[in-house]
Scaffold this motif. Structure first.
Motif, PDB file in Angstrom:
ATOM      1  N   ILE A   1     -15.132 -18.358  -3.345  1.00  0.00           N
ATOM      2  CA  ILE A   1     -16.182 -18.513  -4.351  1.00  0.00           C
ATOM      3  C   ILE A   1     -15.857 -17.711  -5.606  1.00  0.00           C
ATOM      4  CG2 ILE A   1     -18.057 -19.045  -2.754  1.00  0.00           C
ATOM      5  CD1 ILE A   1     -18.923 -16.121  -2.911  1.00  0.00           C
ATOM      6  N   TYR A   2     -16.268 -18.285  -6.748  1.00  0.00           N
ATOM      7  CA  TYR A   2     -16.179 -17.603  -8.027  1.00  0.00           C
ATOM      8  C   TYR A   2     -17.532 -16.983  -8.347  1.00  0.00           C
ATOM      9  CZ  TYR A   2     -11.701 -19.801  -9.274  1.00  0.00           C
ATOM     10  OH  TYR A   2     -10.383 -20.191  -9.320  1.00  0.00           O
ATOM     11  N   CYS A   3     -17.525 -15.744  -8.817  1.00  0.00           N
ATOM     12  CA  CYS A   3     -18.754 -15.066  -9.229  1.00  0.00           C
ATOM     13  C   CYS A   3     -18.591 -14.573 -10.661  1.00  0.00           C
ATOM     14  CB  CYS A   3     -19.073 -13.878  -8.320  1.00  0.00           C
ATOM     15  SG  CYS A   3     -19.481 -14.323  -6.622  1.00  0.00           S
ATOM     16  N   LEU A   4     -19.606 -14.806 -11.469  1.00  0.00           N
ATOM     17  CA  LEU A   4     -19.649 -14.268 -12.827  1.00  0.00           C
ATOM     18  C   LEU A   4     -20.091 -12.813 -12.735  1.00  0.00           C
ATOM     19  CD1 LEU A   4     -19.353 -15.186 -15.845  1.00  0.00           C
ATOM     20  CD2 LEU A   4     -21.830 -15.520 -15.833  1.00  0.00           C
ATOM     21  N   LEU A   5     -19.209 -11.904 -13.108  1.00  0.00           N
ATOM     22  CA  LEU A   5     -19.473 -10.480 -12.935  1.00  0.00           C
ATOM     23  C   LEU A   5     -20.178  -9.856 -14.131  1.00  0.00           C
ATOM     24  CD1 LEU A   5     -16.086  -9.354 -11.335  1.00  0.00           C
ATOM     25  CD2 LEU A   5     -18.224  -9.940 -10.175  1.00  0.00           C
ATOM     26  N   ASP A   6     -19.917 -10.398 -15.311  1.00  0.00           N
ATOM     27  CA  ASP A   6     -20.440  -9.810 -16.535  1.00  0.00           C
ATOM     28  C   ASP A   6     -21.831 -10.370 -16.819  1.00  0.00           C
ATOM     29  OD1 ASP A   6     -20.893  -8.727 -18.986  1.00  0.00           O
ATOM     30  OD2 ASP A   6     -19.390  -9.918 -20.048  1.00  0.00           O
ATOM     31  N   GLU A   7     -22.865  -9.557 -16.626  1.00  0.00           N
ATOM     32  CA  GLU A   7     -24.230 -10.029 -16.840  1.00  0.00           C
ATOM     33  C   GLU A   7     -24.488 -10.394 -18.295  1.00  0.00           C
ATOM     34  OE1 GLU A   7     -27.382  -7.850 -15.087  1.00  0.00           O
ATOM     35  OE2 GLU A   7     -26.335  -7.504 -13.198  1.00  0.00           O
ATOM     36  N   GLU A   8     -23.733  -9.803 -19.216  1.00  0.00           N
ATOM     37  CA  GLU A   8     -23.908 -10.146 -20.620  1.00  0.00           C
ATOM     38  C   GLU A   8     -23.428 -11.555 -20.933  1.00  0.00           C
ATOM     39  OE1 GLU A   8     -22.127  -7.216 -23.086  1.00  0.00           O
ATOM     40  OE2 GLU A   8     -23.471  -5.593 -22.446  1.00  0.00           O
ATOM     41  N   SER A   9     -22.603 -12.119 -20.059  1.00  0.00           N
ATOM     42  CA  SER A   9     -22.124 -13.492 -20.261  1.00  0.00           C
ATOM     43  C   SER A   9     -23.106 -14.524 -19.722  1.00  0.00           C
ATOM     44  CB  SER A   9     -20.762 -13.681 -19.572  1.00  0.00           C
ATOM     45  OG  SER A   9     -19.789 -12.916 -20.232  1.00  0.00           O
ATOM     46  N   TYR A  10     -24.219 -14.045 -19.150  1.00  0.00           N
ATOM     47  CA  TYR A  10     -25.274 -14.964 -18.716  1.00  0.00           C
ATOM     48  C   TYR A  10     -26.547 -14.598 -19.463  1.00  0.00           C
ATOM     49  CZ  TYR A  10     -27.857 -18.292 -15.981  1.00  0.00           C
ATOM     50  OH  TYR A  10     -28.604 -19.386 -15.626  1.00  0.00           O
ATOM     51  N   ASP A  11     -26.926 -15.465 -20.390  1.00  0.00           N
ATOM     52  CA  ASP A  11     -28.029 -15.183 -21.305  1.00  0.00           C
ATOM     53  C   ASP A  11     -29.325 -15.786 -20.779  1.00  0.00           C
ATOM     54  OD1 ASP A  11     -28.677 -14.304 -24.234  1.00  0.00           O
ATOM     55  OD2 ASP A  11     -29.566 -16.296 -24.020  1.00  0.00           O
ATOM     56  N   ASP A  12     -30.439 -15.104 -20.999  1.00  0.00           N
ATOM     57  CA  ASP A  12     -31.728 -15.596 -20.503  1.00  0.00           C
ATOM     58  C   ASP A  12     -32.170 -16.870 -21.205  1.00  0.00           C
ATOM     59  OD1 ASP A  12     -34.118 -15.166 -18.807  1.00  0.00           O
ATOM     60  OD2 ASP A  12     -35.140 -15.029 -20.745  1.00  0.00           O
ATOM     61  N   GLU A  13     -31.663 -17.117 -22.402  1.00  0.00           N
ATOM     62  CA  GLU A  13     -32.022 -18.346 -23.115  1.00  0.00           C
ATOM     63  C   GLU A  13     -31.026 -19.469 -22.864  1.00  0.00           C
ATOM     64  OE1 GLU A  13     -34.629 -17.429 -27.050  1.00  0.00           O
ATOM     65  OE2 GLU A  13     -32.469 -17.122 -27.230  1.00  0.00           O
ATOM     66  N   TYR A  14     -29.725 -19.141 -22.861  1.00  0.00           N
ATOM     67  CA  TYR A  14     -28.692 -20.173 -22.866  1.00  0.00           C
ATOM     68  C   TYR A  14     -27.904 -20.304 -21.560  1.00  0.00           C
ATOM     69  CZ  TYR A  14     -29.546 -20.028 -27.896  1.00  0.00           C
ATOM     70  OH  TYR A  14     -30.137 -20.067 -29.135  1.00  0.00           O
ATOM     71  N   GLY A  15     -28.089 -19.404 -20.624  1.00  0.00           N
ATOM     72  CA  GLY A  15     -27.267 -19.438 -19.425  1.00  0.00           C
ATOM     73  C   GLY A  15     -25.895 -18.858 -19.719  1.00  0.00           C
ATOM     74  N   ILE A  16     -24.834 -19.470 -19.176  1.00  0.00           N
ATOM     75  CA  ILE A  16     -23.478 -18.967 -19.416  1.00  0.00           C
ATOM     76  C   ILE A  16     -23.143 -19.111 -20.888  1.00  0.00           C
ATOM     77  CG2 ILE A  16     -21.025 -19.293 -18.956  1.00  0.00           C
ATOM     78  CD1 ILE A  16     -21.642 -20.096 -16.186  1.00  0.00           C
ATOM     79  N   VAL A  17     -22.624 -18.037 -21.463  1.00  0.00           N
ATOM     80  CA  VAL A  17     -22.240 -18.029 -22.868  1.00  0.00           C
ATOM     81  C   VAL A  17     -20.717 -18.030 -22.951  1.00  0.00           C
ATOM     82  CG1 VAL A  17     -22.347 -16.787 -25.053  1.00  0.00           C
ATOM     83  CG2 VAL A  17     -24.321 -16.772 -23.511  1.00  0.00           C
ATOM     84  N   PHE A  18     -20.171 -19.097 -23.572  1.00  0.00           N
ATOM     85  CA  PHE A  18     -18.723 -19.176 -23.786  1.00  0.00           C
ATOM     86  C   PHE A  18     -18.448 -18.774 -25.231  1.00  0.00           C
ATOM     87  CE2 PHE A  18     -19.687 -22.409 -20.574  1.00  0.00           C
ATOM     88  CZ  PHE A  18     -18.831 -22.013 -19.557  1.00  0.00           C
ATOM     89  N   GLU A  19     -17.711 -17.743 -25.415  1.00  0.00           N
ATOM     90  CA  GLU A  19     -17.417 -17.256 -26.772  1.00  0.00           C
ATOM     91  C   GLU A  19     -16.093 -17.845 -27.245  1.00  0.00           C
ATOM     92  OE1 GLU A  19     -17.484 -13.064 -26.377  1.00  0.00           O
ATOM     93  OE2 GLU A  19     -19.652 -12.946 -26.056  1.00  0.00           O
ATOM     94  N   GLY A  20     -16.130 -19.138 -27.621  1.00  0.00           N
ATOM     95  CA  GLY A  20     -14.926 -19.804 -28.092  1.00  0.00           C
ATOM     96  C   GLY A  20     -14.010 -20.183 -26.950  1.00  0.00           C
ATOM     97  N   GLY A  21     -13.001 -21.003 -27.267  1.00  0.00           N
ATOM     98  CA  GLY A  21     -12.017 -21.375 -26.255  1.00  0.00           C
ATOM     99  C   GLY A  21     -12.410 -22.553 -25.397  1.00  0.00           C
ATOM    100  N   VAL A  22     -13.575 -23.147 -25.658  1.00  0.00           N
ATOM    101  CA  VAL A  22     -13.977 -24.340 -24.913  1.00  0.00           C
ATOM    102  C   VAL A  22     -14.353 -25.414 -25.922  1.00  0.00           C
ATOM    103  CG1 VAL A  22     -14.796 -23.041 -22.937  1.00  0.00           C
ATOM    104  CG2 VAL A  22     -16.403 -23.637 -24.737  1.00  0.00           C
ATOM    105  N   ASP A  23     -14.314 -26.659 -25.474  1.00  0.00           N
ATOM    106  CA  ASP A  23     -14.632 -27.793 -26.334  1.00  0.00           C
ATOM    107  C   ASP A  23     -16.065 -28.221 -26.063  1.00  0.00           C
ATOM    108  OD1 ASP A  23     -14.854 -30.058 -27.790  1.00  0.00           O
ATOM    109  OD2 ASP A  23     -13.202 -31.139 -26.841  1.00  0.00           O
ATOM    110  N   PRO A  24     -17.022 -27.879 -26.939  1.00  0.00           N
ATOM    111  CA  PRO A  24     -18.420 -28.186 -26.663  1.00  0.00           C
ATOM    112  C   PRO A  24     -18.750 -29.664 -26.784  1.00  0.00           C
ATOM    113  CG  PRO A  24     -18.202 -27.266 -28.867  1.00  0.00           C
ATOM    114  CD  PRO A  24     -16.843 -27.185 -28.227  1.00  0.00           C
TER     115      PRO A  24
END
Length: 825
Positions: free
Chosen positions: A797-820
């Motif tokens: 299993i993969y776990c998101l460790l950085d709580e700052e990367s999961y926002d209460d408004e937007y969920g997972i936050v990708f800071e660039g590097g992905v194609d929206p």
């Protein structure tokens, strides 16, 4: 004594090979009985591990230091091939052996291509090679110590009898098909007759492939399940549901329905539900395909579940499956059912595959296989009475090559299958979906109910769905219940496209009596842009919400629950969402703004407006939004084109014209005609080939085979199973489920990482489904590169460790590097 495995806990505990194969044979036989081939199931179960009888494999099993993998699956296949040689080339014994050989050879590595797309037949060549000395020794030992040759021969003969019966049924079923051409004229042209004949033959070949894959599912699951039970000292048994359970659940659902407050719209919903139930009470057959065509807000979810519980009890079904395109529908429906039934142990939400094998270049083949076998024991099996799952998971169980998907397929047998918002099946998958549903209803004891307010004409395409008669559980809902006429459509598509700036201004300038607004846009990028603009502009007393699948199910459900609470108090609410909210979610706004889409999506979005008719009319604005990247969303673009054609062809005097049967049929004619060449799942990089053909007659590959070998292929199976399984994607790229640090999910992650008991882990994996987000490969790579993700190899299993990367408004936050642009929901 010959051994199958030894315990992984470091003890000297070993499982006898004879015990393992007999248990797998028992399980596989019982599962295959549901679709008429119990002997074939027993045959593949009993011989699948014959290769473990060799002295070399026994040394490999007991020698921890030996890193070289010793393949054992080919030996069982060669044993079957040798046994079949005494029968005629055209006998059903040869055909039974052909299926069994393929399944046994692939029970760890996956199904091979019988004929590869370029005409090669490497599997056939390897199969027909004489057994080497180790394989010959293994075959002799297996027949001496586990099961004699004569018993294998008898199983092969009884398997042949089963296949002869089911293939006769295949032929009768296919010959009885009625195609769209039949309705056009009394005398078909010769070329039309030939086309229909070819389609019938292709369908028969497709059914043969589905049958092989269904038995393969039974074998793979029985093998993995038996191994897990032995490893964890548990008793293995085939899955069944106590028929009394369905009655108990039905009584609780009746109590909930009886407690609904009186209102004109609830009275109409109750009448629709009663009519649906009366229709299923008239059913005499335990299988068939039916439609529930109910307007948005007509109460179809509870109506269809009420009828499904009745059918499950009446016909002693093993499962009820509720299949929906959007996880929000699953989230909310699961919550309603948990509250109604008062228990969570009989209900599963299955959004995504949490188990991943990961990649470690330093692992040798033995370590990789051992890890895969260990992790597969935790994969979801659908061994629970009521399963709520996604369209993606359902289609992958039928067609994906991934082992944890394949092993679930047989659980669909003897079930009630509910497809909510069936119009959302991707166009490229329609032919395969239609014929698979025909197969499940015709040969696997399934009762299928297709639910939608915008029923697609799946019975009118080139490879039609075979509906039962009468097909409709409820008729003429819109005509008979004017109470559902609740909205006015305002077409603004002729105006300039909106930007995030202009759309936010339009929303904030709506009349003050419009307190709540839902904005549905086509991409996550557009949703985030508009939400950010509204947040920046602000308005005192207005609660602003964002929804997308970057948020886990528990998070989305919490937001929807919060919105519903505010809406019930007539508070000012604005929600900006992708299309995940527009179907199957019980929520109501004063106004809805929908970015241009297809008529089906417009209808669904309208169902979130004035849902309970607190006012005479709500308002739905159809707009154009300035979006980029729609070229990567071909189904959406074609839906928009079909909508443009309908809007230009007809002048609409009232809302009824938008939602009438006539308008809907016109829309689907445009939409499907535009894509009539795409319904067989075209292979992206191989022009002129389709996944449907790979899984049916495989005609082009057979032509290549004939040129290459200077003879026709003589086998009964021709499918390119491995290639099709590798190519199949419901969405363009496979996603990976990752666990996120939201709410109760944090504690559940801690528990699953520290749990030692097998059953505890299985239960926790099911609970964690609601705290996972499916991420595309570029998103996964970005999170890994930024060191925000950790892969736990012992659980896969993969776990998101950085709580700052999961926002209460937007969920997972990708800071660039992905194609929206490719993220539609």
């Amino acid at each position: 004594m010959l051994y199958s495995r030894k315990a992984s806990d470091g003890s000297d505990r070993r499982e006898a090979l004879a015990d393992h194969v007999r248990l797998v044979a028992d399980l596989c036989e019982q599962n295959c009985r549901k679709f008429g081939v119990p002997s074939l199931g027993r045959l593949v179960g009993i011989v699948h591990d014959a290769g473990k009888s060799s002295e070399q494999w026994q040394r490999y099993l007991l020698n921890d230091e030996q890193s070289e993998m010793i393949p054992h699956a080919p030996t069982g296949a060669k044993l079957l091939w040798q046994t079949a040689q005494e029968f005629s080339d055209v006998s059903y014994e040869r055909y039974a052996a052909e299926i069994a050989e393929l399944l046994v050879w692939g029970h760890h590595s996956g199904l091979s291509d019988v004929i590869e797309p370029d005409g090669a037949a490497s599997y056939e060549a390897r199969l027909q090679e004489m057994p080497d000395s180790g394989q010959a020794e293994a075959i002799e030992q297996f027949q001496c110590q586990v099961i004699p040759e004569n018993d294998i021969r008898k199983l092969l003969e009884s398997s042949a009898e089963e296949l002869q019966i089911i293939h006769t049924r295949f032929t009768e079923h296919c010959n009885a098909d009625v195609y769209p051409e039949n309705a056009k004229q009394d005398a078909l042209l010769p070329e039309e007759k030939q086309k229909i004949k070819q389609r019938r033959a292709e369908k028969r070949e497709f059914f043969k492939g589905l049958l092989a894959r269904m038995v393969f599912s039974c074998l793979c699951d029985s093998d993995r399940y038996a191994s897990a039970c032995w490893e964890n000292c548990l008793e293995a048994a085939t899955y069944t549901t106590d028929p009394k359970l369905w009655g108990e659940l039905a009584a609780k659902l009746e109590k909930r329905i009886d407690n609904f407050p009186d209102s004109p719209i609830n009275t109409a919903r109750r009448q629709i539900s009663d009519e649906c139930l009366e229709s299923v009470k008239k059913m005499r057959e335990p299988s068939g395909i039916y439609r529930l065509n109910v307007v948005t807000g007509g109460g179809k979810t509870l109506a269809v579940m009420r009828s499904a519980l009745y059918l499950a009890q009446k016909f002693d079904k093993d499962h009820i499956f509720y299949v929906a395109p959007f996880t929000t529908i699953i989230d909310q429906t699961a919550q309603i059912l948990r509250e109604t039934f008062g228990r969570g142990d009989i209900l599963l939400e299955h959004h995504s595959n949490l188990i991943s094998h990961g990649k470690d270049e330093n692992e040798n083949e033995k370590q990789q296989r051992e890890k895969e076998d260990q992790l597969d024991t935790f994969a979801e099996r659908w061994d629970i009475p009521l399963i709520l799952t996604s369209q993606v998971q359902f289609l992958e169980a039928l067609f994906s090559g991934r082992g944890q998907c394949v092993r679930r397929m047989h659980q669909l047998c003897n079930s009630v299958l509910i497809f909510d918002e069936v119009q959302s099946v991707p166009v490229k998958c329609i032919s395969m979906f239609n014929l698979a549903v025909n197969f499940l209803a015709g040969f696997c004891g399934c009762t299928v109910i297709l639910c939608s307010a915008t029923q697609p004409a799946l019975e009118e395409i080139a490879r039609p769905l075979r509906l039962s008669e009468p097909a409709d559980l409820v008729r003429d809902v819109r005509k008979r219940f004017p109470v559902f006429d609740r909205v006015r459509i305002i077409d603004k598509t002729q105006e300039e496209p909106y930007t995030a700036e202009t759309l936010s201004e339009f929303v904030l300038q709506l009349p003050r009596e419009v307190k709540s607004v839902l904005i549905v846009l086509n991409t996550k990028k557009a949703v985030k842009e508009v939400h950010a603009q509204l947040k920046a502009k602000g308005r005192a007393g207005v609660a602003l919400f964002h929804l997308s699948t970057n948020m886990c199910g528990a998070h989305r459900l919490a937001k929807i629950t919060e919105m519903n609470s505010l809406l019930a108090q007539h508070k000012a609410v604005i929600c900006v969402s992708t299309n995940l909210i527009e179907a199957g979610v019980d929520i109501s706004f004063d106004a809805v703004i929908r970015s241009k889409t297809g008529l089906d999506s417009l209808t669904q979005a309208s169902g979130r407006c004035n849902r309970n008719k607190f006012v005479e009319r709500g308002y739905v604005y159809l707009i154009r939004y300035e979006e980029t990247g729609l070229a990567m969303l071909p189904d959406l673009r074609r839906a928009q084109d079909a909508m443009t054609s309908v809007l230009s062809d007809m002048s609409f005097a009232s809302v009824q014209d938008y939602f009438s049967e006539k308008t809907l049929r016109a829309y689907y004619r445009y939409y499907y005609h535009e894509q009539r060449g795409s319904m067989d799942y075209p292979v992206p990089h191989d022009a002129g080939r389709t996944l449907f053909d790979y899984l049916a007659a495989n005609r082009k590959a057979r032509g290549e085979y004939e040129s290459r070998h200077e003879r026709a292929h003589h086998g009964i199976l021709h499918q390119a199973f491995r290639t099709a399984g590798r190519e199949f994607r419901v969405i363009d790229e496979n996603t990976t489920g990752i666990l996120v640090p939201y709410g109760k999910g944090v504690e559940l992650q801690r528990q699953v990482l520290s749990a030692s008991d097998y059953l505890d882990k299985k239960t926790l994996f099911r609970d964690l489904q609601r705290y996972s987000v499916s991420v595309y490969p570029d998103g996964l790579r970005k999170l890994e590169k930024d060191h925000k993700l950790r892969f736990f190899e012992n659980l896969g299993i993969y776990c998101l460790l950085d709580e700052e990367s999961y926002d209460d408004e937007y969920g997972i936050v990708f800071e660039g590097g992905v194609d929206p642009a490719k993220y539609i929901c």
